[in-house]
Design an enzyme around this catalytic site. Sequence first.
Site, PDB file in Angstrom:
ATOM      1  CE  LYS A 167      -3.874  -1.816   2.785  1.00 43.14           C
ATOM      2  NZ  LYS A 167      -4.904  -1.536   1.719  1.00 43.14           N
ATOM      3  NE  ARG A 196     -10.883  -9.950  -1.708  1.00 37.99           N
ATOM      4  CZ  ARG A 196     -11.114  -8.976  -2.722  1.00 37.99           C
ATOM      5  NH1 ARG A 196     -11.569  -9.309  -3.919  1.00 37.99           N
ATOM      6  NH2 ARG A 196     -11.270  -7.927  -2.538  1.00 37.99           N
TER       7      ARG A 196
END
Length: 491
Positions: A268, A342
């Site tokens: 990120k 996920r």
Amino acid sequence: MTVRVESVDPVKKKTEALCFFVSEKSEEPFGLPNLDKMLQLGIRQACKETKGKIGSISVVHTHQIIPAQRIIIVGIGPRHKITHEQVRLAAGKIAKKTSEMGLSEICLVIPDRFPLKTKVAANSAIEGVHLASYSFDKYKPDKKQKTPSLTLLATGREKVSDIISRAQTVSDGVIYARSIANLPPNECNPEQLASFAKSLAAKSNLKCTILSKSELKQKGFGGISAVGQGSKNEPKLIILEYSGKKGEKPILIVGKAVTFDTGGISLKPADKMDEMKFDKCGGCTVLGIMKAVAGLNLPVNLVGIIPSVENMPGGESYRPGDIIRLYGGKTAEILNTDAEGRLILFDALSYGIKTYSPKEVIDFATLTGACIVALGTNVAGLVSNNKKIAERIIRASERTGEQVWQLPINDDYMEMIKSDYAEIKNVGPGRVAGTITAAAFLANAVGNTPWAHFDIAGTAWIQTGSKDKSYNPKGATGFGVRLILDYLSNP
Ligand code: BES
Ligand code: MN
Ligand code: ZN
């Protein structure tokens, strides 16, 4: 926090702060008693000053005309729009104001003729004051806030005493969730989180099981193992079980707990990366729910599962291009290591469904930035494969003020995450429908089990620059605890 109900006349009540609600365009607060002329005038003036606008406050000194030292008037908005949430916001404002003034006593008048049922108003007022009185000051030398005592002057005939302990237990669950979620990532890694769960279980009526890195690997938790392999802080699977009803299938509640999300090899940007300490908020919500459910002895069976990892880049990290085998055997191609939530949720959901055959499954996750783009910071994304559950959740949401908006899911979205080289891939094509394609990945794990997924990326903490509610101070909000407690109590 100590809370009491009394039915004494406000005029006779000796207190630091006698508080009244006033609605818009009204010169008289709810439950204003007969008072001396001068004081009456002062109160009317204060009502005008607040304009009844939600949360605006005015203080009137009583000059010993009555035993109360001062009267506090707080706006509650338009009369026809007074809901649970308006009471919670106004009560939160009173708590903030009295604490700034250094007072430790709040005495709030809820008269018989208030537009909401006394019980409902009392519940929201307790939540508002209790939740607003928390602040994360563990690392500050001067702890500023002490929790106030709250006295409700409820003149109505409804019995309020039984909702007091309920409102307090629920609020304590929220604050417990916040206090763990707010911990910095050097203080709360998966192992620490597991030890918090263990001590919660030891104090409450809960059973706690922790699966270690080697057990996870050996039992086939390919998602959790892959995401966790880049950090020296080893992954954990935390399982909490509560039984309150013999012979019924449990409800499974799963929460994402990435104690820090750097994005991994798909790193990120540095800007605001610190906020990724809040990527464990889903798991903390599960902890708060388990604590409150056990505290209330609710007649339900509940299993809470929290997959916890730290997502780090390094020589041992998983990579874009990797193909892994998730719990239950399905293969997944990794295209972005930042879509890690996920993967760990898939394992936890599959394992939970296989092990406990639950009657329904609910999950909480700070899953996608796309959810903030779609809904902002006050509304969580809801995705469900079951109309009944979704409707019940929406009703609980309206009562608790924890807002949700349902997004669709169907086979078109399931198609979008099919992989060229494996069964599924961990990102959809481009940026379209990011919140739904993430949910579609989870839908592969839940199959036909009735399921509701909450994307709390926008609501789990007060984002820098966004406006906070009076009862949600800086940091984690504990979003979802009150909503699920309401949901479980209203089948
Ligand atoms: N934890 C983040 C989502 C997030 C981002 C929550 C910002 C709150 C604020 C999640 O793990 C993530 O990084 N998601 C990616 C998915 C993408 C790579 C498909 C995202 O949203 O960018
Ligand atoms: Mn991520
Ligand atoms: Zn994440």
